[in-house]
Design a protein around this motif. Structure first.
Motif, PDB file in Angstrom:
ATOM      1  N   PRO B 183       0.815  -1.220   0.000  1.00  0.00           N
ATOM      2  CA  PRO B 183       0.000   0.000   0.000  1.00  0.00           C
ATOM      3  C   PRO B 183       0.849   1.271   0.000  1.00  0.00           C
ATOM      4  O   PRO B 183       0.361   2.341  -0.340  1.00  0.00           O
ATOM      5  CB  PRO B 183      -0.812  -0.122   1.293  1.00  0.00           C
ATOM      6  CG  PRO B 183      -0.016  -1.000   2.174  1.00  0.00           C
ATOM      7  CD  PRO B 183       0.735  -1.938   1.273  1.00  0.00           C
ATOM      8  N   LYS B 184       2.121   1.147   0.382  1.00  0.00           N
ATOM      9  CA  LYS B 184       3.008   2.311   0.393  1.00  0.00           C
ATOM     10  C   LYS B 184       3.728   2.488  -0.951  1.00  0.00           C
ATOM     11  O   LYS B 184       4.459   3.443  -1.145  1.00  0.00           O
ATOM     12  CB  LYS B 184       4.055   2.137   1.508  1.00  0.00           C
ATOM     13  CG  LYS B 184       3.501   2.296   2.912  1.00  0.00           C
ATOM     14  CD  LYS B 184       3.244   3.749   3.226  1.00  0.00           C
ATOM     15  CE  LYS B 184       2.904   3.941   4.698  1.00  0.00           C
ATOM     16  NZ  LYS B 184       2.487   5.318   4.970  1.00  0.00           N
ATOM     17  N   HIS B 185       3.569   1.528  -1.830  1.00  0.00           N
ATOM     18  CA  HIS B 185       4.225   1.550  -3.146  1.00  0.00           C
ATOM     19  C   HIS B 185       5.739   1.733  -3.026  1.00  0.00           C
ATOM     20  O   HIS B 185       6.328   2.541  -3.740  1.00  0.00           O
ATOM     21  CB  HIS B 185       3.638   2.659  -4.030  1.00  0.00           C
ATOM     22  CG  HIS B 185       2.151   2.599  -4.091  1.00  0.00           C
ATOM     23  ND1 HIS B 185       1.481   1.552  -4.666  1.00  0.00           N
ATOM     24  CD2 HIS B 185       1.206   3.437  -3.614  1.00  0.00           C
ATOM     25  CE1 HIS B 185       0.182   1.761  -4.549  1.00  0.00           C
ATOM     26  NE2 HIS B 185      -0.016   2.884  -3.908  1.00  0.00           N
ATOM     27  N   ILE B 186       6.351   1.022  -2.106  1.00  0.00           N
ATOM     28  CA  ILE B 186       7.795   1.184  -1.946  1.00  0.00           C
ATOM     29  C   ILE B 186       8.558  -0.059  -2.386  1.00  0.00           C
ATOM     30  O   ILE B 186       9.757  -0.162  -2.170  1.00  0.00           O
ATOM     31  CB  ILE B 186       8.181   1.534  -0.493  1.00  0.00           C
ATOM     32  CG1 ILE B 186       7.632   0.480   0.468  1.00  0.00           C
ATOM     33  CG2 ILE B 186       7.683   2.912  -0.118  1.00  0.00           C
ATOM     34  CD1 ILE B 186       8.295   0.543   1.816  1.00  0.00           C
ATOM     35  N   ILE B 187       7.854  -1.012  -3.004  1.00  0.00           N
ATOM     36  CA  ILE B 187       8.578  -2.146  -3.580  1.00  0.00           C
ATOM     37  C   ILE B 187       8.678  -1.900  -5.078  1.00  0.00           C
ATOM     38  O   ILE B 187       7.699  -1.551  -5.722  1.00  0.00           O
ATOM     39  CB  ILE B 187       7.867  -3.479  -3.291  1.00  0.00           C
ATOM     40  CG1 ILE B 187       7.606  -3.611  -1.792  1.00  0.00           C
ATOM     41  CG2 ILE B 187       8.707  -4.645  -3.794  1.00  0.00           C
ATOM     42  CD1 ILE B 187       6.957  -4.908  -1.386  1.00  0.00           C
ATOM     43  N   LYS B 188       9.877  -2.045  -5.599  1.00  0.00           N
ATOM     44  CA  LYS B 188      10.090  -1.804  -7.023  1.00  0.00           C
ATOM     45  C   LYS B 188      10.715  -3.046  -7.652  1.00  0.00           C
ATOM     46  O   LYS B 188      11.451  -3.779  -6.986  1.00  0.00           O
ATOM     47  CB  LYS B 188      11.053  -0.625  -7.216  1.00  0.00           C
ATOM     48  CG  LYS B 188      10.476   0.701  -6.754  1.00  0.00           C
ATOM     49  CD  LYS B 188       9.925   1.485  -7.928  1.00  0.00           C
ATOM     50  CE  LYS B 188       9.307   2.787  -7.488  1.00  0.00           C
ATOM     51  NZ  LYS B 188       7.978   2.629  -6.869  1.00  0.00           N
ATOM     52  N   LEU B 189      10.421  -3.245  -8.933  1.00  0.00           N
ATOM     53  CA  LEU B 189      11.119  -4.293  -9.667  1.00  0.00           C
ATOM     54  C   LEU B 189      12.346  -3.668 -10.310  1.00  0.00           C
ATOM     55  O   LEU B 189      12.241  -2.679 -11.043  1.00  0.00           O
ATOM     56  CB  LEU B 189      10.216  -4.884 -10.755  1.00  0.00           C
ATOM     57  CG  LEU B 189       9.132  -5.858 -10.309  1.00  0.00           C
ATOM     58  CD1 LEU B 189       8.392  -6.375 -11.524  1.00  0.00           C
ATOM     59  CD2 LEU B 189       9.709  -7.020  -9.528  1.00  0.00           C
ATOM     60  N   ILE B 190      13.506  -4.205  -9.997  1.00  0.00           N
ATOM     61  CA  ILE B 190      14.729  -3.698 -10.618  1.00  0.00           C
ATOM     62  C   ILE B 190      15.439  -4.869 -11.296  1.00  0.00           C
ATOM     63  O   ILE B 190      15.169  -6.024 -10.970  1.00  0.00           O
ATOM     64  CB  ILE B 190      15.651  -3.007  -9.577  1.00  0.00           C
ATOM     65  CG1 ILE B 190      16.174  -4.011  -8.545  1.00  0.00           C
ATOM     66  CG2 ILE B 190      14.918  -1.874  -8.881  1.00  0.00           C
ATOM     67  CD1 ILE B 190      17.159  -3.388  -7.567  1.00  0.00           C
TER      68      ILE B 190
END
Lengths: 192, 275
Positions: B183-190
């Motif tokens: 919900p915080k949108h702090i996971i990213k695909l790198i």
């Protein structure tokens, strides 16, 4: 007419398949993680139970002709399994939308004891053809209601923080027991 | 019991069974659904994890979509380029280049480094915590550490350590389910072999970030100035790395005053990437 309405009310609430007869506890515990899937399962059971109530009524008449009533359980299992397979193929061909929404639940209920139970109770209580269909349908509605209520409770349980030994199934069973006790209130009503 | 009873039972059941069998046999012919052969071949090639990272309900649904041209052959993030090539071969078209990705939680604020607004004792789920003033953490872009991503991850690759979610790269398949769940949108695909990343998502001004957390990016531009490859850019008080340009020289790691530029290959904080 009132007779059938009373029968249906009684099948849904007073003699609820799950909470008072304890039929179909396997899907009740297995497919009640989410309300959506629970509803899907309930719909599939409703569909199959209504059709199978009608089919088993016919099969029982054939068995009775030859004096083979004592073999009804085996015959019903055979007929229901075949019927579910047939319905599955029929739906996949003609109503793909319903097929994909019922999905894996259809084959799962091939050997569901609630479906067989409905057929046997119909015979036991000497229901007529119409009564059989009404009973099968409303018993399945009762099943659907029970499984959806339970799924709703389980969604809340997932976020709970119980002692480790209660986590998961133990807590689910206790909850199911509490709901069953609540439904016991209906059995105080006398109908008919 | 008379013996005729047994004969009757046998006959009735033989007829009943035969009738149902014949009915099903006819039905399977009459109601046969034309199957898409390509879809079945593609299903064989796909990983079969049914993670839903592609946006379809499972591998079979994606195979169907690829076979009918609704999805691209490289739609499966888990399978990566290997699967994409096989699928493309079945479809008879050229595969587009795919890069294996991994999920990265862009937050370094473990419990002893970051401040809390209040003591959260509700349901252990980030979505629920978000309802209470955006979670207990003072930083609006910090990991809540309640493990919504952990429960969503189909590969069991995420765990919460010291209040921050960590991804085990060797288990992560890059499906992106956690990215959508956070919900915080702090996971990213790198990219899987990205050497460095900035472990912070705070876009607030430096002074404000300092009040939230000891390890937040303050946008001081030291990394930007020191990066010889020009791979680091500061955008809105937050450093971000262009993974294509990064050479992995480790200069930014040593220069960062907040110690929030991390390396997947050298430091012990996260599990080391096996390249």
């Amino acid at each position: 007419m009132t007779n059938i309405l009373l029968l249906m009310f009684s099948a849904i609430f007073i003699e609820n398949f799950i909470f008072s007869k304890f039929y179909g506890c396997c899907p009740f515990l297995g497919v009640s993680e989410k309300p959506d899937t629970a509803l899907g399962m309930g719909m599939a059971v409703t569909f199959v139970m209504t059709v199978s109530s009608a089919a088993t009524y016919g099969v029982y008449q054939i068995l009775a002709m030859f004096g083979l009533e004592y073999l009804k359980t085996i015959a019903f299992i055979l007929v229901i399994a075949g019927l579910v397979q047939f319905i599955e193929m029929f739906l996949r061909r003609f109503i793909p939308a319903l097929y994909s929404s019922l999905g894996i639940f259809l084959p799962l209920i091939t050997t569901n004891c609630a479906v067989l139970g409905a057929a046997l109770v119909n015979i036991q209580n000497g229901h007529t053809f119409l009564e059989s269909i009404a009973f099968g349908f409303s018993a399945a509605i009762g099943f659907t209601m029970a499984i959806v209520i339970f799924a709703g409770v389980r969604v809340r349980l997932r976020g709970a923080n119980p002692p480790k030994c209660f986590k998961g199934m133990p807590l689910a069973l206790i909850t199911a027991g509490l709901i069953a006790m609540a439904f016991l209130g209906f059995s105080g009503m006398s109908i008919g | 019991m008379e013996w005729t009873n047994i004969i009757f039972a046998v006959i009735v059941f033989a007829v009943l069974g035969g009738a149902i069998g014949a009915l099903l046999a006819i039905a399977s012919r009459v109601f046969a659904v034309p199957r898409n052969e390509k879809a079945e071949e593609i299903t064989e090639v796909l990983p079969g994890a049914n993670c839903g990272g592609c946006g379809y309900s499972g591998c079979a649904a994606l195979a169907e979509a690829i076979a009918t041209g609704k999805a691209k052959p490289n739609s499966c993030t888990v399978g990566g380029s290997e699967v994409a090539e096989k699928v493309a071969a079945i479809m008879g078209i050229e595969a587009e280049h795919t890069v294996r990705m991994r999920a990265q939680v862009m937050c370094s604020g473990t419990k002893d480094h970051s401040k809390q607004k209040y003591d959260y004792q509700g349901i252990t789920d980030c979505q629920s915590a978000m309802q209470l003033g955006g979670g207990s953490r003072l930083c609006p872009n910090g990991c809540l550490g309640l493990g919504t991503c952990v429960s969503k991850c189909p590969f069991g690759a995420i765990e919460v350590r010291d209040g921050v979610a960590f991804v085990d790269y060797n288990k992560c398949q890059g499906c992106g389910v956690c990215v959508a769940a956070c919900p915080k949108h702090i996971i990213k695909l790198i990219p899987f072999n990205a050497k460095h990343w900035v472990g912070c998502m705070s876009v607030e001004k430096g002074a404000l970030t300092r009040t939230y957390c000891d390890v937040g990016c303050i946008g001081c531009r030291i990394c930007e100035k020191n990066c010889e490859a020009g791979a680091i850019k500061i955008d809105g008080f937050l450093a971000s790395i262009d993974y294509d340009k990064c050479t992995g020289c480790d200069v930014c790691i040593s220069k960062c005053p907040r110690k929030i530029i991390w390396s997947g290959t050298t430091q012990a904080r996260n599990p080391v990437i096996k390249l």
